[in-house]
Each structure stands twice: as C-alpha cells, then as structure tokens.
Write a protein that holds these residues in place. Structure first.
Motif, PDB file in Angstrom:
ATOM      1  N   GLY A  38       0.836  -1.204   0.000  1.00  0.00           N
ATOM      2  CA  GLY A  38       0.000   0.000   0.000  1.00  0.00           C
ATOM      3  C   GLY A  38       0.866   1.246   0.000  1.00  0.00           C
ATOM      4  N   GLY A  98      -0.711  11.778   9.267  1.00  0.00           N
ATOM      5  CA  GLY A  98      -1.206  11.003   8.130  1.00  0.00           C
ATOM      6  C   GLY A  98      -2.614  11.428   7.748  1.00  0.00           C
ATOM      7  N   ALA A  99      -2.949  11.141   6.488  1.00  0.00           N
ATOM      8  CA  ALA A  99      -4.314  11.417   6.024  1.00  0.00           C
ATOM      9  C   ALA A  99      -5.310  10.616   6.847  1.00  0.00           C
ATOM     10  CB  ALA A  99      -4.447  11.061   4.552  1.00  0.00           C
ATOM     11  N   LYS A 100      -4.857   9.491   7.378  1.00  0.00           N
ATOM     12  CA  LYS A 100      -5.732   8.669   8.212  1.00  0.00           C
ATOM     13  C   LYS A 100      -6.277   9.486   9.382  1.00  0.00           C
ATOM     14  CE  LYS A 100      -5.316   3.716   8.129  1.00  0.00           C
ATOM     15  NZ  LYS A 100      -4.615   2.494   8.422  1.00  0.00           N
ATOM     16  N   LEU A 103      -8.787  12.051   8.201  1.00  0.00           N
ATOM     17  CA  LEU A 103     -10.103  11.460   7.909  1.00  0.00           C
ATOM     18  C   LEU A 103     -10.887  11.194   9.193  1.00  0.00           C
ATOM     19  CD1 LEU A 103      -8.878   9.051   5.118  1.00  0.00           C
ATOM     20  CD2 LEU A 103     -10.772  10.659   4.835  1.00  0.00           C
ATOM     21  N   TRP A 124     -12.069   2.194   0.262  1.00  0.00           N
ATOM     22  CA  TRP A 124     -10.823   1.988   1.011  1.00  0.00           C
ATOM     23  C   TRP A 124     -11.191   1.390   2.373  1.00  0.00           C
ATOM     24  CZ3 TRP A 124      -8.236   5.430   4.884  1.00  0.00           C
ATOM     25  CH2 TRP A 124      -6.993   4.895   5.267  1.00  0.00           C
ATOM     26  N   THR A 170     -13.243   8.977  -3.139  1.00  0.00           N
ATOM     27  CA  THR A 170     -11.798   8.713  -3.207  1.00  0.00           C
ATOM     28  C   THR A 170     -11.375   8.926  -4.650  1.00  0.00           C
ATOM     29  OG1 THR A 170     -12.361   6.872  -1.776  1.00  0.00           O
ATOM     30  CG2 THR A 170     -10.048   7.117  -2.356  1.00  0.00           C
ATOM     31  N   ASN A 174      -8.469   4.028  -4.439  1.00  0.00           N
ATOM     32  CA  ASN A 174      -7.937   2.781  -3.923  1.00  0.00           C
ATOM     33  C   ASN A 174      -9.188   1.997  -3.540  1.00  0.00           C
ATOM     34  OD1 ASN A 174      -6.815   0.705  -2.479  1.00  0.00           O
ATOM     35  ND2 ASN A 174      -5.996   1.953  -0.818  1.00  0.00           N
ATOM     36  N   ASP A 202     -11.224  12.456  -0.509  1.00  0.00           N
ATOM     37  CA  ASP A 202      -9.907  11.895  -0.177  1.00  0.00           C
ATOM     38  C   ASP A 202      -9.056  11.905  -1.441  1.00  0.00           C
ATOM     39  OD1 ASP A 202      -7.724  10.337   0.459  1.00  0.00           O
ATOM     40  OD2 ASP A 202      -8.867   8.763   1.470  1.00  0.00           O
ATOM     41  N   ILE A 204      -5.665  11.713  -1.621  1.00  0.00           N
ATOM     42  CA  ILE A 204      -4.292  11.358  -1.260  1.00  0.00           C
ATOM     43  C   ILE A 204      -3.461  10.887  -2.464  1.00  0.00           C
ATOM     44  CG2 ILE A 204      -4.974   9.053  -0.440  1.00  0.00           C
ATOM     45  CD1 ILE A 204      -2.617   9.973   1.751  1.00  0.00           C
ATOM     46  N   TYR A 205      -4.146  10.350  -3.512  1.00  0.00           N
ATOM     47  CA  TYR A 205      -3.404   9.890  -4.707  1.00  0.00           C
ATOM     48  C   TYR A 205      -3.430  10.923  -5.839  1.00  0.00           C
ATOM     49  CZ  TYR A 205      -3.493   5.343  -2.399  1.00  0.00           C
ATOM     50  OH  TYR A 205      -3.316   4.320  -1.502  1.00  0.00           O
ATOM     51  N   SER A 235       2.163  10.736   1.983  1.00  0.00           N
ATOM     52  CA  SER A 235       2.561   9.328   1.947  1.00  0.00           C
ATOM     53  C   SER A 235       2.784   8.809   0.537  1.00  0.00           C
ATOM     54  CB  SER A 235       1.481   8.464   2.594  1.00  0.00           C
ATOM     55  OG  SER A 235       1.489   8.642   3.985  1.00  0.00           O
ATOM     56  N   LYS A 236       1.798   9.039  -0.330  1.00  0.00           N
ATOM     57  CA  LYS A 236       1.831   8.392  -1.645  1.00  0.00           C
ATOM     58  C   LYS A 236       2.571   9.257  -2.668  1.00  0.00           C
ATOM     59  CE  LYS A 236      -1.184   5.824   0.575  1.00  0.00           C
ATOM     60  NZ  LYS A 236      -1.198   4.444   0.951  1.00  0.00           N
ATOM     61  N   ARG A 244       4.408   9.818   8.434  1.00  0.00           N
ATOM     62  CA  ARG A 244       3.062  10.071   8.961  1.00  0.00           C
ATOM     63  C   ARG A 244       2.684  11.560   8.904  1.00  0.00           C
ATOM     64  NH1 ARG A 244       1.024   7.491   7.397  1.00  0.00           N
ATOM     65  NH2 ARG A 244      -0.820   7.300   8.698  1.00  0.00           N
TER      66      ARG A 244
HETATM   67  C1  LIG Z   1      -7.528   6.052  -0.007  1.00  0.00           C
HETATM   68  C2  LIG Z   1      -6.580   6.263   1.116  1.00  0.00           C
HETATM   69  N1  LIG Z   1      -6.786   7.277   1.968  1.00  0.00           N
HETATM   70  C3  LIG Z   1      -5.972   7.512   3.008  1.00  0.00           C
HETATM   71  C4  LIG Z   1      -4.868   6.712   3.242  1.00  0.00           C
HETATM   72  C5  LIG Z   1      -4.009   7.010   4.458  1.00  0.00           C
HETATM   73  O1  LIG Z   1      -2.805   7.599   4.123  1.00  0.00           O
HETATM   74  P1  LIG Z   1      -1.782   8.143   5.226  1.00  0.00           P
HETATM   75  O2  LIG Z   1      -0.553   7.314   5.077  1.00  0.00           O
HETATM   76  O3  LIG Z   1      -1.528   9.589   4.849  1.00  0.00           O
HETATM   77  O4  LIG Z   1      -2.412   8.019   6.548  1.00  0.00           O
HETATM   78  C6  LIG Z   1      -4.607   5.638   2.384  1.00  0.00           C
HETATM   79  C7  LIG Z   1      -3.465   4.742   2.652  1.00  0.00           C
HETATM   80  O5  LIG Z   1      -3.388   3.632   2.173  1.00  0.00           O
HETATM   81  C8  LIG Z   1      -5.473   5.413   1.280  1.00  0.00           C
HETATM   82  O6  LIG Z   1      -5.264   4.403   0.422  1.00  0.00           O
END
Ligand SMILES: Cc1ncc(COP(=O)(O)O)c(C=O)c1O
Length: 395
Positions: A38, A98-100, A103, A124, A170, A174, A202, A204-205, A235-236, A244
């Motif tokens: 991932g 992190g985006a986590k 979110l 996701w 998203t 993903n 989201d 992130i990509y 991250s990506k 993070r």
């Molecule tokens: C769609 C999506 N959103 C958020 C994240 C979280 O990313 P981060 O590493 O910034 O927490 C991921 C990580 O796999 C993801 O695939």
C-alpha cells in the motif's frame, strides 16, 4: 468488566492482516510474490530526506502549533491554489499524523450518533470502521463496473435518507485506480448541494493521475467548497508513508472542531516530518515525475496482461492499484472443492501459488482481488503469471 461495545464491534484492518501473513511467510523463507503493498516502492526523495535530517540537527524537535506549523500550512495553501485551484487560508488547514488522522478527525467533527455516511463500494478499507469510531453509520453504496466503479447521483439516490450526512469520495481510487472527471464531479457536487450532504474528498493519490489533470471537487464552486473537506497527504505522492504526515482543508467551522479533537488527541503532527513536508512542497522540481511515469507504465503492463487472460479489470487511471474480477475462477473446482469467493481465491493463490493479492472483500466486493503494482516489473509479471496459472488449473 466491560469494554467499549462500539470498539469491540470494529474489525481490524483486513488488508494489514493479509499482508502480514504474506510477510511472515516471506520471513520464513517462502518465495512469495508480494503484490499487496500500500506504499510506493521508491525511497523518500533525497531533498526531503536531507530536510528531515536538517530539522533534527537544527532543533526542530519540539511540539509545534497543534494545527501544524504556520510555514507548512502556508505552503499547503500555495500548493492548493496552484495545483488544486483552491483558495484557503492557513486557518483552514489542519496538518495531522497522516491522512488517516485527517479522515478520522473529519468524521468525528461531523457525525452525531446514527448519522449516515455514504461510502461508495469498492471502498478503502478504513472508511467503514472510522465511521463507526466516530459514532456514524456506514452505508455502503453499490456502484457499477460499467462506470469504472465511479459513484453517480443515481447510485446515491437509492441510499439517501433523512439521516444521510456525508459522502466519502476517493479520487483517484484505492482499490480500483479510477479517476473522476470534471463532469463526473460536477454532477456529484450538484447532488451534494441539493441534498445538503457534506463531501469528504480523499485526494491522497492526486499526483498519481496518469491521463488527465486532477480536479478537486471543492474547486468547482463556492457552495460545494463550503461543504467539502479535502484530504491530502505526503505518503503516496512523496513516498513518505512512514513519516506520517497528512492534512485537510475545510471551512472555519469544521477546522475549529477538528482542531479541538487534535489538540487533545496528538497535540500535533511530528515536527521533523512537518519540516520535511514543507521542503517537499517548497523545493519540488521534478523529483517525483519519474516515479509517476514508472507507475503509469506498470499500470499498463498489469492491464494488458489481465485483459489478455480470462479475467477482467477496469483500466487503472491513477493510484497504484488494480481491481481484478476473478469471477471466472469462482464456482470452478480446485483440489476437489468448489471455490466460492475471491477470499478463497486469494488464499489458494497465497498457499499454493505463492503470490499475495488482497481479497476484494476488504474493499467490499468478494468477486475481486486487488493488485498493487508498487513493485518492480519482474515481480508484477511473475505474480500475474501465477494468477493466470490458477485460471488454467481450475476445472
Ligand atoms: C484512499 C486512502 N486514503 C488515506 C490513506 C491514508 O494515508 P496516510 O498514510 O496519509 O495516513 C490511504 C493509505 O493507504 C489510502 O489508500
């Protein structure tokens, strides 16, 4: 003694569990072809690594402002304006672990108990569980393969109730690699405005978009901007998963609420990562272009190999994943028993063919497996060869 019923009801990340199993086999010397990653298989670019080292050596090692350093938030605003066509002030940005975390902060700031969160499937893995943590109710919205699994207003209408509160988009996706076009997003924005639904976008990509210019839904007009929370991260795009670092951009009311959560939860994101993230944005020239080109090339290899087999997939337009329909294998016999879903396909592939692909059930669909092409071409070719071998071995 009783524990939290809400937290007890959560499942742990199925994707992490499956890839951990694959990693354990590898650690025990089994030559597994691992297609579950991932995260980019590239190192964090050198100019960013140096910035991190410099941050440690120059004492940028203390708590920062809870919402993130002003210099990083200012730089994120510049990037949002230039890349996403979005105008925000630093007060509208919250930098997180992190985006986590962005979110989760968002869902906690928005949801009251029982509020419904519309989650287009395939999704996701963490969205439904994060929704539950935030006391919301995940509502899984089915989408169509024929529309590359991109959700549409008519899909959403079927799930709309008086409790519907927020839609999670998203883009790029993903696990499918689908990318929403400007007109897809215009239709969704009109729907969200008409029905007064928040949008968590989201993105992130966003940098891993191979054939088109990325569009942020919040950039379409002021109304949709007001009700959208845009999630971004490092991250990506910058191969910085372990640092993070992520962020969100939203209206003042939402960022005020999110700021309260974060100040009590983590105080602030890691100071060294924040400084490195600032340099990642500020001093970027063309350091990540080669990585993006490489992902695009690999996505085409995967798509061509699968399209020439008995399996099918939507052509990935971004991110570094593909969602492969393994219906051809399901219902057929292997080792005298009938294969009933893609989870069994993934288990057979891991145990007998030594290739790890994530079962689609983790993303809401048990007829698919997810391939990650964040690995080198030889590994991709070998892994797909093994998958195709299974299609030949079943009866
Ligand atoms: C769609 C999506 N959103 C958020 C994240 C979280 O990313 P981060 O590493 O910034 O927490 C991921 C990580 O796999 C993801 O695939």
């Amino acid at each position: 003694m009783e524990y939290s019923k809400n937290i007890e009801s959560l499942s742990s990340s199925m994707t992490l569990a499956f890839s951990t199993k694959a990693k354990n086999l590898i650690a025990n010397g089994v030559p597994i072809v691992d297609l579950t990653a991932g995260e980019p298989d590239f190192d964090t670019p050198e100019y960013i690594r140096k910035a991190g080292i410099n941050a440690i050596n120059t004492g940028k090692t203390r708590y920062t402002a809870s919402n993130g350093t002003l210099e990083l938030r200012t730089e994120i605003c510049r990037k949002l304006k230039e890349f996403n066509n979005l105008e925000y002030n630093p007060a509208n940005i919250i930098v997180s672990t992190g985006a986590k975390q962005s979110l989760l902060n968002t869902l906690m700031a928005i949801c009251n108990p029982g509020d419904e969160v519309l989650i287009p499937s395939p999704y996701w893995v963490s969205y439904p569980e994060m929704t539950k943590i935030a006391s919301g109710k995940p509502v899984i919205v089915e989408t169509n393969y024929d529309n590359d699994f991109k959700v549409t207003p008519s899909d959403l209408d079927k799930y709309l109730t008086s409790k519907s509160k927020v839609l999670i988009l998203t883009n790029p996706s993903n696990p499918t690699g689908a990318v929403y076009s400007k007109s897809d997003l215009e239709a969704l924005a009109s729907w969200a405005i008409k029905n007064k639904i928040f949008v968590i976008s989201d993105e992130i990509y966003e940098r891993l978009n191979y054939y088109s210019k990325h569009t942020s839904i919040a950039s379409l007009n002021e109304k949709i901007k007001e009700q959208t929370i845009t999630i971004g991260g490092f991250s990506k795009s910058y191969a910085m998963t372990g640092w993070r670092l992520g962020y969100c951009a939203a209206n003042d009311n939402i960022t005020t609420l999110m700021g309260k959560i974060q100040s009590h939860a983590t105080s602030c994101a890691n100071s060294v990562a924040q400084y490195a993230g600032y340099i990642a944005l500020k001093d970027e020239e063309n350091q990540i272009d080669d990585m993006v080109k490489e992902f695009k090339k690999r996505s085409e290899i995967v798509y061509n190999l699968i399209s020439n087999s008995n399996l099918t997939m939507v052509k990935p337009q971004g991110a570094f994943y593909g969602f492969i329909d393994v219906s051809y294998i399901i219902g057929k016999t292997y080792n005298n028993s009938i294969i009933s879903n893609a989870s069994e396909v993934a288990s057979i592939l891991l145990d007998d063919y030594e290739v790890a692909l994530l079962p689609g059930i983790a993303f809401g669909n048990d007829k698919y497996v997810r391939i990650s092409y964040a690995t080198n071409e030889d590994i991709i070719n070998e892994g797909i060869k093994r998958l195709i071998k299974l299609t030949e071995d079943v009866k």
